[in-house]
Design a protein around this motif. Structure first.
Motif, mmCIF file in Angstrom:
data_model
loop_
_atom_site.group_PDB
_atom_site.id
_atom_site.type_symbol
_atom_site.label_atom_id
_atom_site.label_comp_id
_atom_site.label_asym_id
_atom_site.label_seq_id
_atom_site.Cartn_x
_atom_site.Cartn_y
_atom_site.Cartn_z
ATOM 1 N N VAL A 198 18.558 -2.956 -1.480
ATOM 2 C CA VAL A 198 17.468 -2.235 -0.819
ATOM 3 C C VAL A 198 17.287 -0.948 -1.619
ATOM 4 O O VAL A 198 18.187 -0.120 -1.688
ATOM 5 N N ILE A 199 16.117 -0.795 -2.240
ATOM 6 C CA ILE A 199 15.871 0.307 -3.157
ATOM 7 C C ILE A 199 15.504 1.602 -2.433
ATOM 8 O O ILE A 199 15.840 2.689 -2.886
ATOM 9 N N VAL A 200 14.809 1.487 -1.319
ATOM 10 C CA VAL A 200 14.293 2.660 -0.601
ATOM 11 C C VAL A 200 15.120 2.969 0.639
ATOM 12 O O VAL A 200 15.919 2.152 1.085
ATOM 13 N N SER A 201 14.893 4.149 1.183
ATOM 14 C CA SER A 201 15.510 4.559 2.449
ATOM 15 C C SER A 201 14.400 4.879 3.439
ATOM 16 O O SER A 201 13.271 5.191 3.034
ATOM 17 N N GLU A 202 14.722 4.812 4.722
ATOM 18 C CA GLU A 202 13.743 5.179 5.734
ATOM 19 C C GLU A 202 13.320 6.631 5.512
ATOM 20 O O GLU A 202 14.157 7.489 5.236
ATOM 21 N N GLY A 203 12.014 6.873 5.579
ATOM 22 C CA GLY A 203 11.475 8.209 5.355
ATOM 23 C C GLY A 203 10.960 8.429 3.942
ATOM 24 O O GLY A 203 10.220 9.376 3.695
ATOM 25 N N ASP A 204 11.357 7.565 2.988
ATOM 26 C CA ASP A 204 10.863 7.688 1.610
ATOM 27 C C ASP A 204 9.370 7.408 1.552
ATOM 28 O O ASP A 204 8.859 6.578 2.303
ATOM 29 N N PHE A 205 8.670 8.082 0.627
ATOM 30 C CA PHE A 205 7.272 7.765 0.361
ATOM 31 C C PHE A 205 7.229 6.820 -0.827
ATOM 32 O O PHE A 205 7.923 7.028 -1.817
ATOM 33 N N VAL A 206 6.424 5.762 -0.724
ATOM 34 C CA VAL A 206 6.273 4.815 -1.830
ATOM 35 C C VAL A 206 4.802 4.653 -2.170
ATOM 36 O O VAL A 206 3.932 4.730 -1.304
ATOM 37 N N ASP A 207 4.540 4.466 -3.451
ATOM 38 C CA ASP A 207 3.189 4.178 -3.910
ATOM 39 C C ASP A 207 2.931 2.680 -3.808
ATOM 40 O O ASP A 207 3.887 1.883 -3.783
ATOM 41 N N GLY A 231 5.170 -0.054 -5.435
ATOM 42 C CA GLY A 231 6.524 0.477 -5.588
ATOM 43 C C GLY A 231 7.571 -0.527 -5.114
ATOM 44 O O GLY A 231 7.395 -1.210 -4.108
ATOM 45 N N LEU A 232 8.686 -0.601 -5.840
ATOM 46 C CA LEU A 232 9.757 -1.540 -5.521
ATOM 47 C C LEU A 232 10.469 -1.140 -4.239
ATOM 48 O O LEU A 232 10.885 0.016 -4.080
ATOM 49 N N LEU A 233 10.612 -2.101 -3.324
ATOM 50 C CA LEU A 233 11.288 -1.859 -2.049
ATOM 51 C C LEU A 233 12.640 -2.554 -1.979
ATOM 52 O O LEU A 233 13.648 -1.947 -1.634
ATOM 53 N N ILE A 234 12.627 -3.864 -2.279
ATOM 54 C CA ILE A 234 13.814 -4.697 -2.090
ATOM 55 C C ILE A 234 13.901 -5.719 -3.225
ATOM 56 O O ILE A 234 12.871 -6.217 -3.696
ATOM 57 N N VAL A 235 15.134 -6.031 -3.624
ATOM 58 C CA VAL A 235 15.373 -7.078 -4.611
ATOM 59 C C VAL A 235 16.109 -8.215 -3.921
ATOM 60 O O VAL A 235 17.104 -7.998 -3.237
ATOM 61 N N LEU A 236 15.594 -9.430 -4.076
ATOM 62 C CA LEU A 236 16.234 -10.626 -3.529
ATOM 63 C C LEU A 236 16.914 -11.397 -4.637
ATOM 64 O O LEU A 236 16.464 -11.395 -5.780
ATOM 65 N N MET A 247 0.859 -1.184 0.000
ATOM 66 C CA MET A 247 0.000 0.000 0.000
ATOM 67 C C MET A 247 0.894 1.232 0.000
ATOM 68 O O MET A 247 2.087 1.141 0.285
ATOM 69 N N ALA A 248 0.323 2.376 -0.343
ATOM 70 C CA ALA A 248 1.093 3.613 -0.332
ATOM 71 C C ALA A 248 1.377 4.031 1.113
ATOM 72 O O ALA A 248 0.561 3.821 1.997
ATOM 73 N N GLY A 249 2.555 4.582 1.328
ATOM 74 C CA GLY A 249 2.912 5.050 2.655
ATOM 75 C C GLY A 249 4.374 5.425 2.732
ATOM 76 O O GLY A 249 5.097 5.373 1.741
ATOM 77 N N SER A 250 4.804 5.790 3.912
ATOM 78 C CA SER A 250 6.203 6.140 4.152
ATOM 79 C C SER A 250 6.952 4.921 4.678
ATOM 80 O O SER A 250 6.395 4.122 5.435
ATOM 81 N N VAL A 251 8.203 4.809 4.282
ATOM 82 C CA VAL A 251 9.044 3.730 4.798
ATOM 83 C C VAL A 251 9.437 4.104 6.221
ATOM 84 O O VAL A 251 10.183 5.054 6.442
ATOM 85 N N TYR A 252 8.889 3.371 7.181
ATOM 86 C CA TYR A 252 9.132 3.660 8.593
ATOM 87 C C TYR A 252 10.440 3.023 9.058
ATOM 88 O O TYR A 252 11.240 3.654 9.731
ATOM 89 N N LYS A 253 10.642 1.764 8.686
ATOM 90 C CA LYS A 253 11.839 1.056 9.130
ATOM 91 C C LYS A 253 12.210 -0.020 8.117
ATOM 92 O O LYS A 253 11.343 -0.725 7.612
ATOM 93 N N ILE A 254 13.500 -0.141 7.840
ATOM 94 C CA ILE A 254 14.028 -1.205 6.990
ATOM 95 C C ILE A 254 14.706 -2.208 7.912
ATOM 96 O O ILE A 254 15.581 -1.837 8.701
#
Length: 70
Positions: free
Chosen positions: A52-61, A64-69, A8-15
């Motif tokens: 890891v594509i995103v950083s803490e605090g980023d907004f994602v739709d 949206g891609l977060l992590i690649v395994l 879901m859309a939101g801010s990355v709180y913690k990785i």
């Protein structure tokens, strides 16, 4: 290669992982924050965190891609 996306859309709180970490199916890897709620994002299959594509605090739709395994 397995791609982990935002449920879901939101801010990355913690990785919770970093490149090189081993993850197991069902393990939480990112916590998103949306409308003052924390939403855990888990992997569906195990593997190694490649990137890891995103950083803490980023907004994602949603989707949206977060992590690649690997």
């Amino acid at each position: 290669m397995n791609k982990i996306v935002a449920i879901m859309a939101g801010s990355v709180y913690k990785i919770l992982v970093k490149p090189g970490d081993q993850v197991e199916a069902g393990q939480d890897v990112v916590i998103l924050e949306s409308m003052k709620m924390e939403i855990s994002v888990a992997v569906s299959s195990g593997g190694t965190v490649k990137e890891v594509i995103v950083s803490e605090g980023d907004f994602v739709d949603e989707g949206g891609l977060l992590i690649v395994l690997d």
